[in-house]
Design a protein around this motif. Structure first.
Motif, PDB file in Angstrom:
ATOM      1  N   GLY A 161       0.785  -1.217   0.000  1.00 48.24           N
ATOM      2  CA  GLY A 161       0.000   0.000   0.000  1.00 48.24           C
ATOM      3  C   GLY A 161       0.823   1.276   0.000  1.00 48.24           C
ATOM      4  N   LYS A 162       2.117   1.190   0.259  1.00 50.31           N
ATOM      5  CA  LYS A 162       2.954   2.380   0.216  1.00 50.31           C
ATOM      6  C   LYS A 162       3.272   2.711  -1.237  1.00 50.31           C
ATOM      7  CE  LYS A 162       5.050   1.559   4.666  1.00 50.31           C
ATOM      8  NZ  LYS A 162       6.265   1.312   5.408  1.00 50.31           N
ATOM      9  N   SER A 163       3.585   3.960  -1.479  1.00 49.26           N
ATOM     10  CA  SER A 163       3.872   4.360  -2.847  1.00 49.26           C
ATOM     11  C   SER A 163       5.346   4.727  -2.990  1.00 49.26           C
ATOM     12  CB  SER A 163       2.998   5.535  -3.251  1.00 49.26           C
ATOM     13  OG  SER A 163       3.247   6.625  -2.417  1.00 49.26           O
ATOM     14  N   TYR A 164       5.849   4.618  -4.200  1.00 49.14           N
ATOM     15  CA  TYR A 164       7.211   5.001  -4.515  1.00 49.14           C
ATOM     16  C   TYR A 164       7.197   5.798  -5.804  1.00 49.14           C
ATOM     17  CZ  TYR A 164       7.154   1.220  -7.928  1.00 49.14           C
ATOM     18  OH  TYR A 164       6.839   0.409  -8.976  1.00 49.14           O
ATOM     19  N   GLU A 165       8.231   6.579  -6.001  1.00 46.16           N
ATOM     20  CA  GLU A 165       8.307   7.413  -7.176  1.00 46.16           C
ATOM     21  C   GLU A 165       9.166   6.729  -8.231  1.00 46.16           C
ATOM     22  OE1 GLU A 165       9.361  12.016  -8.190  1.00 46.16           O
ATOM     23  OE2 GLU A 165       8.752  11.411  -6.202  1.00 46.16           O
ATOM     24  N   LYS A 166       8.704   6.721  -9.482  1.00 43.76           N
ATOM     25  CA  LYS A 166       9.478   6.137 -10.557  1.00 43.76           C
ATOM     26  C   LYS A 166      10.640   7.067 -10.898  1.00 43.76           C
ATOM     27  CE  LYS A 166       7.521   3.981 -14.025  1.00 43.76           C
ATOM     28  NZ  LYS A 166       6.655   3.713 -15.193  1.00 43.76           N
TER      29      LYS A 166
END
Length: 72
Positions: free
Chosen positions: A8-13
């Protein structure tokens, strides 16, 4: 653009988190197998996320202590 991880956590491409890129010691650029020398913030269509390259944020420490908490 941000992507969702399995928890559920997000990361940046960005090339700094890509499996195909290698970050040298000066940490200012990425050596990409596909495009050569690129900046850390670049991203291409061949992006593959590598979770081991992500540097987690440092946790904030609580500094609001009173003298009563240290008395025995």
């Amino acid at each position: 653009m941000k992507q969702k991880l399995f928890d559920g956590k997000s990361y940046e491409k960005c090339c700094g988190h890509c499996l195909k890129g290698t970050i040298p010691l000066d940490k200012s650029v990425v050596l990409c197998k596909k495009h050569g020398i690129v900046s850390l913030d670049d991203c291409c269509s061949g992006f593959v996320y590598d979770p081991l390259k992500r540097i987690p944020k440092r946790p904030k420490l609580n500094t609001d202590f009173s003298e009563d908490e240290f008395k025995l």
